[in-house]
Design an enzyme around this catalytic site. Sequence first.
Site, PDB file in Angstrom:
ATOM      1  N   ASP A   6     -28.366 -10.487  17.435  1.00 59.23           N
ATOM      2  CA  ASP A   6     -29.371  -9.817  18.257  1.00 59.23           C
ATOM      3  C   ASP A   6     -30.703  -9.918  17.509  1.00 59.23           C
ATOM      4  O   ASP A   6     -30.818 -10.664  16.508  1.00 59.23           O
ATOM      5  CB  ASP A   6     -28.949  -8.380  18.600  1.00 59.23           C
ATOM      6  CG  ASP A   6     -28.948  -7.455  17.390  1.00 59.23           C
ATOM      7  OD1 ASP A   6     -29.233  -7.920  16.263  1.00 59.23           O
ATOM      8  OD2 ASP A   6     -28.663  -6.253  17.567  1.00 59.23           O
ATOM      9  N   CYS A  32     -25.796  -8.557  13.490  1.00 65.04           N
ATOM     10  CA  CYS A  32     -26.679  -7.560  14.097  1.00 65.04           C
ATOM     11  C   CYS A  32     -27.081  -6.582  13.000  1.00 65.04           C
ATOM     12  O   CYS A  32     -26.884  -6.873  11.813  1.00 65.04           O
ATOM     13  CB  CYS A  32     -26.042  -6.885  15.316  1.00 65.04           C
ATOM     14  SG  CYS A  32     -24.606  -5.848  15.000  1.00 65.04           S
ATOM     15  N   THR A  58     -26.073  -3.389  11.978  1.00 63.67           N
ATOM     16  CA  THR A  58     -24.951  -2.864  11.181  1.00 63.67           C
ATOM     17  C   THR A  58     -23.756  -3.796  11.175  1.00 63.67           C
ATOM     18  O   THR A  58     -22.835  -3.609  10.371  1.00 63.67           O
ATOM     19  CB  THR A  58     -24.448  -1.528  11.758  1.00 63.67           C
ATOM     20  OG1 THR A  58     -23.917  -1.777  13.076  1.00 63.67           O
ATOM     21  CG2 THR A  58     -25.550  -0.482  11.828  1.00 63.67           C
ATOM     22  N   HIS A  99      -6.634 -12.326   4.123  1.00 66.98           N
ATOM     23  CA  HIS A  99      -5.665 -11.375   4.673  1.00 66.98           C
ATOM     24  C   HIS A  99      -5.688 -11.281   6.193  1.00 66.98           C
ATOM     25  O   HIS A  99      -4.645 -11.118   6.819  1.00 66.98           O
ATOM     26  CB  HIS A  99      -5.910  -9.966   4.117  1.00 66.98           C
ATOM     27  CG  HIS A  99      -5.504  -9.807   2.687  1.00 66.98           C
ATOM     28  ND1 HIS A  99      -5.434  -8.586   2.053  1.00 66.98           N
ATOM     29  CD2 HIS A  99      -5.150 -10.735   1.748  1.00 66.98           C
ATOM     30  CE1 HIS A  99      -5.054  -8.754   0.796  1.00 66.98           C
ATOM     31  NE2 HIS A  99      -4.888 -10.045   0.578  1.00 66.98           N
ATOM     32  N   HIS A 104       0.772 -11.580   5.776  1.00 66.84           N
ATOM     33  CA  HIS A 104      -0.460 -11.366   6.546  1.00 66.84           C
ATOM     34  C   HIS A 104      -0.341 -11.968   7.948  1.00 66.84           C
ATOM     35  O   HIS A 104      -0.887 -11.421   8.905  1.00 66.84           O
ATOM     36  CB  HIS A 104      -1.660 -11.932   5.791  1.00 66.84           C
ATOM     37  CG  HIS A 104      -1.822 -11.308   4.442  1.00 66.84           C
ATOM     38  ND1 HIS A 104      -2.153  -9.978   4.294  1.00 66.84           N
ATOM     39  CD2 HIS A 104      -1.636 -11.811   3.196  1.00 66.84           C
ATOM     40  CE1 HIS A 104      -2.194  -9.692   2.988  1.00 66.84           C
ATOM     41  NE2 HIS A 104      -1.880 -10.784   2.313  1.00 66.84           N
TER      42      HIS A 104
HETATM   43  C1  RB5 Z   1     -30.251  -2.684  17.091  1.00 64.20           C
HETATM   44  O1  RB5 Z   1     -31.231  -1.731  16.861  1.00 64.20           O
HETATM   45  C2  RB5 Z   1     -28.922  -2.229  16.510  1.00 64.20           C
HETATM   46  O2  RB5 Z   1     -28.414  -1.164  17.234  1.00 64.20           O
HETATM   47  C3  RB5 Z   1     -27.937  -3.383  16.508  1.00 64.20           C
HETATM   48  O3  RB5 Z   1     -28.473  -4.440  15.791  1.00 64.20           O
HETATM   49  C4  RB5 Z   1     -26.599  -3.099  15.863  1.00 64.20           C
HETATM   50  O4  RB5 Z   1     -26.751  -2.509  14.610  1.00 64.20           O
HETATM   51  C5  RB5 Z   1     -25.621  -2.401  16.689  1.00 64.20           C
HETATM   52  O5  RB5 Z   1     -24.462  -2.224  16.315  1.00 64.20           O
END
Ligand code: RB5
Length: 142
Positions: free
Chosen positions: A8, A65, A67, A98, A133
């Site tokens: 993203d 993305c 997180t 694994h 595994h």
């Molecule tokens: C975008 O702001 C953020 O929510 C996205 O990149 C991600 O971390 C979502 O899981």
Amino acid sequence: MKIGICSDHAGLDYKTRLISYLLGKGYEVVNFGTDSTDSCDYPDFAHPLANAVAAGEVDGGIAICGTGNGMAITLNHHKGIRAGLAWNTAVAALVKEHNNANVLVLPARFVSYAMANACVRTWLATPFAGGRHQRRIDKIEA
Ligand code: RB5
């Protein structure tokens, strides 16, 4: 080897740099977007990548993305996809050894680019261990 990659807006910079890195190492790369810094929705890019991995159109995937969790949650809705989050090289090795992760997920807002790149190199270089595994992976699909 053909690698699919998506992000993203939060992962766009790392995606762009990883594409250059992978092309330089001789990998074929399929870019599933985003290609804009505009705010966007990670499922719009995770679903096409998951479909391509599940269909065998690419040999593996990388998703990025903020997180990593949005990508991982979306990707793991798809049958046959094992998307694993990594934030250091030990985890990147284990997610292949694994879990035989066929998509590596990276949290761009919580790792440096150098670490993201090291995770990709480690994930690509590490073989799946099989054995107990494989039995565990079989139970995911059962
Ligand atoms: C975008 O702001 C953020 O929510 C996205 O990149 C991600 O971390 C979502 O899981």
